[in-house]
Design a protein around this motif. Structure first.
Motif, PDB file in Angstrom:
ATOM      1  N   LEU A 166       0.835  -1.196   0.000  1.00  0.00           N
ATOM      2  CA  LEU A 166       0.000   0.000   0.000  1.00  0.00           C
ATOM      3  C   LEU A 166       0.871   1.248   0.000  1.00  0.00           C
ATOM      4  O   LEU A 166       0.610   2.215  -0.731  1.00  0.00           O
ATOM      5  N   ASP A 167       1.926   1.206   0.785  1.00  0.00           N
ATOM      6  CA  ASP A 167       2.840   2.349   0.851  1.00  0.00           C
ATOM      7  C   ASP A 167       3.547   2.580  -0.478  1.00  0.00           C
ATOM      8  O   ASP A 167       3.823   3.713  -0.862  1.00  0.00           O
ATOM      9  N   GLU A 168       3.807   1.493  -1.200  1.00  0.00           N
ATOM     10  CA  GLU A 168       4.522   1.595  -2.473  1.00  0.00           C
ATOM     11  C   GLU A 168       3.616   2.015  -3.628  1.00  0.00           C
ATOM     12  O   GLU A 168       4.077   2.653  -4.577  1.00  0.00           O
ATOM     13  N   THR A 169       2.314   1.647  -3.548  1.00  0.00           N
ATOM     14  CA  THR A 169       1.453   1.834  -4.719  1.00  0.00           C
ATOM     15  C   THR A 169       0.235   2.719  -4.490  1.00  0.00           C
ATOM     16  O   THR A 169      -0.521   2.957  -5.435  1.00  0.00           O
ATOM     17  N   ALA A 170       0.024   3.175  -3.264  1.00  0.00           N
ATOM     18  CA  ALA A 170      -1.147   4.026  -2.978  1.00  0.00           C
ATOM     19  C   ALA A 170      -0.686   5.355  -2.394  1.00  0.00           C
ATOM     20  O   ALA A 170       0.427   5.468  -1.869  1.00  0.00           O
ATOM     21  N   ASP A 171      -1.540   6.341  -2.461  1.00  0.00           N
ATOM     22  CA  ASP A 171      -1.174   7.670  -1.969  1.00  0.00           C
ATOM     23  C   ASP A 171      -1.238   7.777  -0.451  1.00  0.00           C
ATOM     24  O   ASP A 171      -0.581   8.630   0.139  1.00  0.00           O
ATOM     25  N   THR A 172      -2.044   6.933   0.201  1.00  0.00           N
ATOM     26  CA  THR A 172      -2.150   6.960   1.658  1.00  0.00           C
ATOM     27  C   THR A 172      -2.306   5.538   2.200  1.00  0.00           C
ATOM     28  O   THR A 172      -2.570   4.593   1.444  1.00  0.00           O
ATOM     29  N   LEU A 173      -2.187   5.421   3.524  1.00  0.00           N
ATOM     30  CA  LEU A 173      -2.425   4.135   4.201  1.00  0.00           C
ATOM     31  C   LEU A 173      -3.808   4.128   4.863  1.00  0.00           C
ATOM     32  O   LEU A 173      -4.095   3.282   5.702  1.00  0.00           O
ATOM     33  N   GLU A 174      -4.649   5.039   4.448  1.00  0.00           N
ATOM     34  CA  GLU A 174      -5.946   5.237   5.099  1.00  0.00           C
ATOM     35  C   GLU A 174      -6.806   3.979   5.117  1.00  0.00           C
ATOM     36  O   GLU A 174      -7.519   3.696   6.082  1.00  0.00           O
ATOM     37  N   LYS A 175      -6.744   3.175   4.057  1.00  0.00           N
ATOM     38  CA  LYS A 175      -7.614   1.995   3.948  1.00  0.00           C
ATOM     39  C   LYS A 175      -7.060   0.774   4.676  1.00  0.00           C
ATOM     40  O   LYS A 175      -7.753  -0.240   4.789  1.00  0.00           O
ATOM     41  N   LEU A 176      -5.842   0.846   5.168  1.00  0.00           N
ATOM     42  CA  LEU A 176      -5.177  -0.322   5.749  1.00  0.00           C
ATOM     43  C   LEU A 176      -5.993  -1.048   6.826  1.00  0.00           C
ATOM     44  O   LEU A 176      -6.062  -2.280   6.816  1.00  0.00           O
ATOM     45  N   PRO A 177      -6.632  -0.347   7.776  1.00  0.00           N
ATOM     46  CA  PRO A 177      -7.351  -1.063   8.842  1.00  0.00           C
ATOM     47  C   PRO A 177      -8.474  -1.967   8.350  1.00  0.00           C
ATOM     48  O   PRO A 177      -8.937  -2.845   9.082  1.00  0.00           O
ATOM     49  N   PHE A 178      -8.921  -1.780   7.096  1.00  0.00           N
ATOM     50  CA  PHE A 178     -10.043  -2.567   6.577  1.00  0.00           C
ATOM     51  C   PHE A 178      -9.628  -3.499   5.438  1.00  0.00           C
ATOM     52  O   PHE A 178     -10.481  -4.021   4.726  1.00  0.00           O
ATOM     53  N   MET A 179      -8.332  -3.738   5.285  1.00  0.00           N
ATOM     54  CA  MET A 179      -7.880  -4.499   4.119  1.00  0.00           C
ATOM     55  C   MET A 179      -7.691  -5.996   4.354  1.00  0.00           C
ATOM     56  O   MET A 179      -7.408  -6.731   3.416  1.00  0.00           O
ATOM     57  N   LEU A 180      -7.864  -6.451   5.603  1.00  0.00           N
ATOM     58  CA  LEU A 180      -7.882  -7.903   5.852  1.00  0.00           C
ATOM     59  C   LEU A 180      -9.079  -8.198   6.747  1.00  0.00           C
ATOM     60  O   LEU A 180      -9.078  -7.902   7.938  1.00  0.00           O
ATOM     61  N   HIS A 181     -10.100  -8.774   6.146  1.00  0.00           N
ATOM     62  CA  HIS A 181     -11.382  -9.002   6.816  1.00  0.00           C
ATOM     63  C   HIS A 181     -11.435 -10.431   7.347  1.00  0.00           C
ATOM     64  O   HIS A 181     -11.044 -11.382   6.658  1.00  0.00           O
ATOM     65  N   ASP A 182     -11.910 -10.599   8.569  1.00  0.00           N
ATOM     66  CA  ASP A 182     -11.989 -11.909   9.212  1.00  0.00           C
ATOM     67  C   ASP A 182     -13.230 -12.665   8.751  1.00  0.00           C
ATOM     68  O   ASP A 182     -14.355 -12.291   9.056  1.00  0.00           O
ATOM     69  N   PHE A 183     -12.992 -13.781   8.020  1.00  0.00           N
ATOM     70  CA  PHE A 183     -14.062 -14.671   7.574  1.00  0.00           C
ATOM     71  C   PHE A 183     -14.036 -15.996   8.351  1.00  0.00           C
ATOM     72  O   PHE A 183     -14.565 -16.998   7.897  1.00  0.00           O
ATOM     73  N   GLY A 184     -13.401 -16.024   9.526  1.00  0.00           N
ATOM     74  CA  GLY A 184     -13.052 -17.294  10.151  1.00  0.00           C
ATOM     75  C   GLY A 184     -14.026 -17.908  11.129  1.00  0.00           C
ATOM     76  O   GLY A 184     -13.731 -18.972  11.692  1.00  0.00           O
ATOM     77  N   PHE A 185     -15.194 -17.298  11.365  1.00  0.00           N
ATOM     78  CA  PHE A 185     -16.110 -17.796  12.403  1.00  0.00           C
ATOM     79  C   PHE A 185     -16.479 -19.263  12.167  1.00  0.00           C
ATOM     80  O   PHE A 185     -16.345 -20.122  13.052  1.00  0.00           O
ATOM     81  N   ARG A 186     -16.924 -19.594  10.967  1.00  0.00           N
ATOM     82  CA  ARG A 186     -17.419 -20.948  10.705  1.00  0.00           C
ATOM     83  C   ARG A 186     -16.304 -22.001  10.744  1.00  0.00           C
ATOM     84  O   ARG A 186     -16.570 -23.184  10.950  1.00  0.00           O
ATOM     85  N   GLY A 187     -15.077 -21.576  10.549  1.00  0.00           N
ATOM     86  CA  GLY A 187     -13.969 -22.524  10.554  1.00  0.00           C
ATOM     87  C   GLY A 187     -13.347 -22.738  11.921  1.00  0.00           C
ATOM     88  O   GLY A 187     -12.434 -23.544  12.077  1.00  0.00           O
ATOM     89  N   SER A 188     -13.848 -22.007  12.926  1.00  0.00           N
ATOM     90  CA  SER A 188     -13.307 -22.133  14.274  1.00  0.00           C
ATOM     91  C   SER A 188     -13.843 -23.390  14.953  1.00  0.00           C
ATOM     92  O   SER A 188     -14.878 -23.936  14.578  1.00  0.00           O
ATOM     93  N   THR A 189     -13.161 -23.817  15.991  1.00  0.00           N
ATOM     94  CA  THR A 189     -13.539 -25.046  16.675  1.00  0.00           C
ATOM     95  C   THR A 189     -14.710 -24.850  17.625  1.00  0.00           C
ATOM     96  O   THR A 189     -15.324 -25.824  18.050  1.00  0.00           O
TER      97      THR A 189
END
Length: 476
Positions: A166-189
């Motif tokens: 993001l730092d190399e290819t985008a103008d800001t890091l503003e979107k970083l907090p939302f760029m890895l979304h947790d889809f793991g509920f159903r796969g948890s034990t």
């Protein structure tokens, strides 16, 4: 700082079987047992320490020993071992003298702090000489901090990769907090593990579909709302319209959610046609009408991620156009983006982002979703977590306790009382055998004699875990 443990579970049963017999195994006249927890090595060179507060609040605070619990434990262990080996006298002593509160002291590094492996992360010791056996009785429970700690570590290292591109290819890091979304509920034990792991991921990001993680952050870290999500389609809500009805299924998504972000899985049949003939064709006007009102997030969910993501971006650009940002990388119009939620892990992120960069695309066009690899594809050995005794007092004599297996030098344990200190060069060092400077010790007392003494807020945890790159960019 008072905190009463929730629930009525019997803490006396939350241990490994063999520990029930350990009160009979220490040297005569042992009065002190001091143990520590560390990451002895592992996949990542540093660990994000997180989750001990959950365990303390969930299990250890307040009056946790009662006559009923002692009776239940005595009966169960007698059946379990075939004989009476339970330390009934010791537990009754805790009930009578300490009113059922645990005479233990726990000192730990601040939650969220990033510590290189092979350093002490927390210590445990008894505060009553008649309860020396209690320290290691709770190893089983306390070592389970490996899970939230390792999830938070895994999540943070993925954040590093995303932030770099993001730092190399985008103008800001503003979107970083939302760029890895947790889809793991159903796969948890379990729901509980999803809550613990999902909360650990939220130390680094703010996007999640694991509601249990939000609830855990709220209950144990005082965070009213730690994560956010958006309306999104799954395959069933698209394919029930039938293959010939895919266009209407997509239209329904756009009309039912006319503003804000909405995500739509688009690979039910033919992802390329969905992008070009549906989103970029029949429904193009509806998509473009979201300008200044929201964003359609197209979700491919199959195929080779690095290849599929770039091809999807290229097709969407052909239909909707693209423009270069200040760093010279292409961006789709603000009303359309892509999320890749299949095959995402620490090992795969870099290849996807590198292929995007190679083809001139900014990382800002894409968000990621991760499930099993985020919350489940790890174990206690990922960071080689261990809890070992390093100090005791027997017959009034101080003993620096350690093990040094000739068959595995990597399992050699630390000796004596420990301090964790930060040197002038910024490096952390664990000073052994009581030789450290207590004034420089980063460890702080978080629990003592049944009471929580330090209550970390989620904001504090997140601040401690923040990437140095993000901190630097905010200063610029």
């Amino acid at each position: 700082m008072a905190y009463q443990a929730a629930g009525t579970e019997n803490l006396l049963l939350v241990t490994d079987s063999y520990k029930v017999t350990h009160h009979m195994q220490y040297p005569p006249n042992t009065t002190d047992v001091y143990s520590y927890f560390e990451s002895r090595g592992g996949k990542f060179p540093s660990t994000v320490f997180f989750g001990l507060q959950y365990i303390i609040k969930r299990w250890l605070c307040g009056k946790v020993v009662s006559k009923e619990k002692i009776k239940e434990a005595k009966e169960l262990y007698k059946l379990h071992f075939g004989k009476d080996l339970f330390n009934e006298e010791g537990w009754n002593y805790i009930l009578e003298v300490h009113d059922g509160h645990l005479p233990l002291r726990i000192r730990s590094v601040p939650e969220g702090m990033v510590i290189p492996y092979k350093n002490v992360l927390f210590t445990v010791e008894n505060t009553d000489p008649k309860c020396h056996w209690l320290t290691n009785y709770f190893e089983t429970l306390l070592v389970q901090v490996w899970y939230p700690m390792t999830v938070a570590t895994n999540s943070r290292y993925q954040k590093e990769i995303i932030a770099k591109y993001l730092d190399e290819t985008a103008d800001t890091l503003e979107k970083l907090p939302f760029m890895l979304h947790d889809f793991g509920f159903r796969g948890s034990t379990s729901v509980e593990s999803a809550g613990i792991g999902g909360c650990a991921h939220l130390v680094n990001f703010m996007g999640t579909d694991t509601i249990a993680g939000i609830a855990t952050a709220r209950q144990y870290y005082g965070c009213p709302l730690a994560g956010f999500s958006i309306p999104a389609a799954e395959h069933s809500t698209i394919t029930t319209w039938g293959k010939d009805g895919e266009v209407e299924a997509f239209r329904n998504m756009l009309t039912r959610f006319p503003e804000g972000l909405v995500a739509c899985v688009s690979d039910s049949y033919n992802i390329w046609e969905a992008c070009e003939k549906v989103w970029g064709g029949e429904l193009k006007g509806l998509v473009e009408s979201r300008k200044d009102k929201g964003t359609l997030v197209v979700r491919p969910d199959s195929g080779d991620p690095p290849t599929v993501v770039v091809k999807v971006l290229d097709i969407l650009a052909k239909c909707f156009g693209k423009e270069k940002n200040k760093k010279g990388y292409y961006l789709l119009p603000s009303y359309i983006r892509v999320i890749q939620g299949d095959g995402i892990s620490y090992e795969t992120l870099g290849a996807i982002l590198e292929n995007m960069k190679k083809h001139g695309w900014s990382a800002e066009n894409l968000a990621f979703g991760s499930g099993g690899a985020l919350l489940q594809r790890l174990d206690r050995d990922t960071q080689k977590c261990a809890f070992k005794c390093s100090y005791a007092k027997c017959n009034g004599k101080e003993v620096n306790v350690f093990k040094a297996p000739i068959t595995d030098p990597g399992k050699e344990s630390k000796k004596g009382r420990l301090t964790l200190e930060k040197q002038a060069d910024g490096k952390f060092v664990t000073v052994q055998q009581g030789a450290g400077d207590v004034k420089k010790d980063i460890l702080e007392t978080v629990f003592e004699n049944g009471k929580l003494l330090k209550d970390f807020s989620f904001d504090e945890v997140r601040k401690n875990a923040e990437l140095e790159l993000v901190i630097q960019r905010k200063k610029e």
